[in-house]
Motif scaffolding. Structure first.
Motif, PDB file in Angstrom:
ATOM      1  N   LEU A   1       0.829  -1.198   0.000  1.00 40.94           N
ATOM      2  CA  LEU A   1       0.000   0.000   0.000  1.00 40.94           C
ATOM      3  C   LEU A   1       0.868   1.254   0.000  1.00 40.94           C
ATOM      4  N   GLY A   2       1.949   1.231   0.795  1.00 45.34           N
ATOM      5  CA  GLY A   2       2.853   2.371   0.844  1.00 45.34           C
ATOM      6  C   GLY A   2       3.548   2.618  -0.480  1.00 45.34           C
ATOM      7  N   MET A   3       3.958   1.553  -1.142  1.00 42.74           N
ATOM      8  CA  MET A   3       4.632   1.704  -2.436  1.00 42.74           C
ATOM      9  C   MET A   3       3.662   2.218  -3.500  1.00 42.74           C
ATOM     10  N   THR A   4       2.393   1.871  -3.340  1.00 41.46           N
ATOM     11  CA  THR A   4       1.392   2.282  -4.315  1.00 41.46           C
ATOM     12  C   THR A   4       0.959   3.735  -4.105  1.00 41.46           C
ATOM     13  N   LEU A   5       0.779   4.132  -2.856  1.00 38.36           N
ATOM     14  CA  LEU A   5       0.184   5.433  -2.582  1.00 38.36           C
ATOM     15  C   LEU A   5       1.175   6.540  -2.216  1.00 38.36           C
ATOM     16  N   LEU A   6       2.307   6.183  -1.651  1.00 40.03           N
ATOM     17  CA  LEU A   6       3.191   7.194  -1.073  1.00 40.03           C
ATOM     18  C   LEU A   6       4.493   7.305  -1.850  1.00 40.03           C
ATOM     19  N   ARG A   7       5.080   8.491  -1.824  1.00 40.21           N
ATOM     20  CA  ARG A   7       6.327   8.732  -2.541  1.00 40.21           C
ATOM     21  C   ARG A   7       7.535   8.659  -1.625  1.00 40.21           C
ATOM     22  N   ARG A   8       7.417   9.130  -0.420  1.00 41.46           N
ATOM     23  CA  ARG A   8       8.568   9.235   0.467  1.00 41.46           C
ATOM     24  C   ARG A   8       8.868   7.894   1.129  1.00 41.46           C
ATOM     25  N   SER A   9      10.137   7.579   1.232  1.00 41.65           N
ATOM     26  CA  SER A   9      10.576   6.307   1.798  1.00 41.65           C
ATOM     27  C   SER A   9      10.177   6.172   3.260  1.00 41.65           C
ATOM     28  N   GLY A  10      10.299   7.255   4.019  1.00 45.64           N
ATOM     29  CA  GLY A  10       9.953   7.210   5.438  1.00 45.64           C
ATOM     30  C   GLY A  10       8.484   6.917   5.659  1.00 45.64           C
ATOM     31  N   ALA A  11       7.636   7.504   4.830  1.00 47.11           N
ATOM     32  CA  ALA A  11       6.195   7.267   4.945  1.00 47.11           C
ATOM     33  C   ALA A  11       5.855   5.824   4.580  1.00 47.11           C
ATOM     34  N   ARG A  12       6.556   5.284   3.609  1.00 51.80           N
ATOM     35  CA  ARG A  12       6.329   3.886   3.234  1.00 51.80           C
ATOM     36  C   ARG A  12       6.682   2.951   4.382  1.00 51.80           C
TER      37      ARG A  12
END
Length: 99
Positions: free
Chosen positions: A36-47
């Protein structure tokens, strides 16, 4: 809820299921959060944060279900020995400060 009769065997059965459930749910939540993080988010920390939250949610749901399993077994009349009764000699009780 197997066919075991001794309380120690029942505790082992329930704890085995709980450990297995915890590992699967943690890894599933971690993987789901990572995807989900790889799909929706750009920043590595947020992922990483989202993946960690997924793993935490998985562990939390496994913990809740394990608690329910133990409570249901006690409601069915199974008496589980406390930890102190399983340890030879019991658990030493801390005394107050020496006088």
């Amino acid at each position: 809820a197997g066919s075991t009769s001794r309380p120690e065997d029942q505790v082992v059965d329930i704890s085995d299921r709980c450990i297995q459930r915890s590992v699967f749910r943690f890894l599933g939540g971690l993987a789901g959060g990572a995807v989900l993080g790889m799909t929706l988010l750009r920043r590595s920390g947020a992922r990483k944060l989202l993946a960690g939250m997924g793993g935490g949610f998985g562990l939390g749901s496994a913990y809740s279900e394990c608690q329910a399993d133990l409570r249901n077994a006690e409601r069915e009349g199974h008496r589980f020995p406390r930890l102190a009764s399983l340890i030879p000699g019991g658990i030493p009780v801390a005394q107050g400060p020496p006088s």
